[in-house]
Write a protein that holds these residues in place. Structure first.
Motif, short mmCIF file in Angstrom:
data_model
loop_
_atom_site.label_atom_id
_atom_site.label_comp_id
_atom_site.label_asym_id
_atom_site.label_seq_id
_atom_site.Cartn_x
_atom_site.Cartn_y
_atom_site.Cartn_z
N ALA A 1 84.35 42.08 60.49
CA ALA A 1 83.57 40.95 60.98
C ALA A 1 83.76 39.73 60.08
N LEU A 2 83.77 39.94 58.77
CA LEU A 2 83.94 38.83 57.84
C LEU A 2 85.35 38.26 57.90
N GLU A 3 86.34 39.13 57.94
CA GLU A 3 87.73 38.67 57.94
C GLU A 3 88.13 38.01 59.25
N SER A 4 87.59 38.49 60.35
CA SER A 4 87.98 37.96 61.67
C SER A 4 87.13 36.77 62.09
N GLY A 5 86.08 36.48 61.32
CA GLY A 5 85.21 35.37 61.67
C GLY A 5 84.25 35.69 62.80
N GLU A 6 84.03 36.97 63.04
CA GLU A 6 83.09 37.38 64.10
C GLU A 6 81.70 36.88 63.73
N ASP A 7 81.16 36.02 64.56
CA ASP A 7 79.87 35.43 64.20
C ASP A 7 78.76 35.77 65.17
N THR A 8 78.97 36.75 66.02
CA THR A 8 77.91 37.15 66.95
C THR A 8 77.52 38.59 66.70
N GLY A 9 76.27 38.87 66.91
CA GLY A 9 75.78 40.24 66.88
C GLY A 9 75.59 40.83 65.50
N VAL A 10 75.05 42.03 65.52
CA VAL A 10 74.88 42.81 64.30
C VAL A 10 76.19 43.57 64.10
N ARG A 11 76.78 43.38 62.96
CA ARG A 11 78.07 44.01 62.62
C ARG A 11 78.00 44.53 61.20
N GLY A 12 78.41 45.76 61.00
CA GLY A 12 78.45 46.30 59.64
C GLY A 12 77.11 46.31 58.96
N GLY A 13 76.05 46.42 59.72
CA GLY A 13 74.71 46.49 59.14
C GLY A 13 74.10 45.15 58.79
N LEU A 14 74.77 44.05 59.13
CA LEU A 14 74.23 42.72 58.84
C LEU A 14 74.10 41.90 60.12
N SER A 15 73.07 41.09 60.15
CA SER A 15 72.87 40.18 61.28
C SER A 15 73.79 38.97 61.15
N GLU A 16 73.81 38.18 62.19
CA GLU A 16 74.62 36.95 62.18
C GLU A 16 74.22 36.07 60.99
N ASP A 17 72.92 35.88 60.81
CA ASP A 17 72.43 35.02 59.73
C ASP A 17 72.80 35.59 58.36
N GLU A 18 72.72 36.90 58.21
CA GLU A 18 73.05 37.52 56.92
C GLU A 18 74.54 37.37 56.60
#
Length: 92
Positions: free
Chosen positions: A51-68
């Motif tokens: 999620a971090l590397e691909s710039g995925e900015d929607t949804g809960v990914r890897g245990g973190l929310s978008e804001d986190e």
């Protein structure tokens, strides 16, 4: 095999659980429930990294929310900027 084949969320009945609308009110409970699924997942770290590397900015990914994840990216950017200033000053 791709790490996504081992993702617990792939077997969840409602994929919308991981895409709350907003970050207040009922969305907070939804985020909490999605994170509970993430905590059971053997590929949580890989998911977050993706999620971090691909710039995925929607949804809960890897245990973190978008804001986190956004906050994590901001902290990393500040640290890089601070380190580059320190490194530049030491080289001069």
């Amino acid at each position: 095999m791709d790490w996504r084949h081992n993702a617990v969320c792939a077997d969840e009945g409602d994929p919308e659980l991981f895409f709350p609308i907003g970050n207040t009110g009922p969305a907070l409970l939804q985020i909490k429930e999605a994170k509970a699924v993430c905590r059971r997942c053997p590929v949580m770290e890989q998911c977050l990294q993706w999620a971090l590397e691909s710039g995925e900015d929607t949804g809960v990914r890897g245990g973190l929310s978008e804001d986190e994840r956004r906050a994590m990216k901001r902290r990393a950017a500040r640290n890089r900027a601070r380190n580059s200033k320190t490194g530049a000053g030491a080289a001069a």
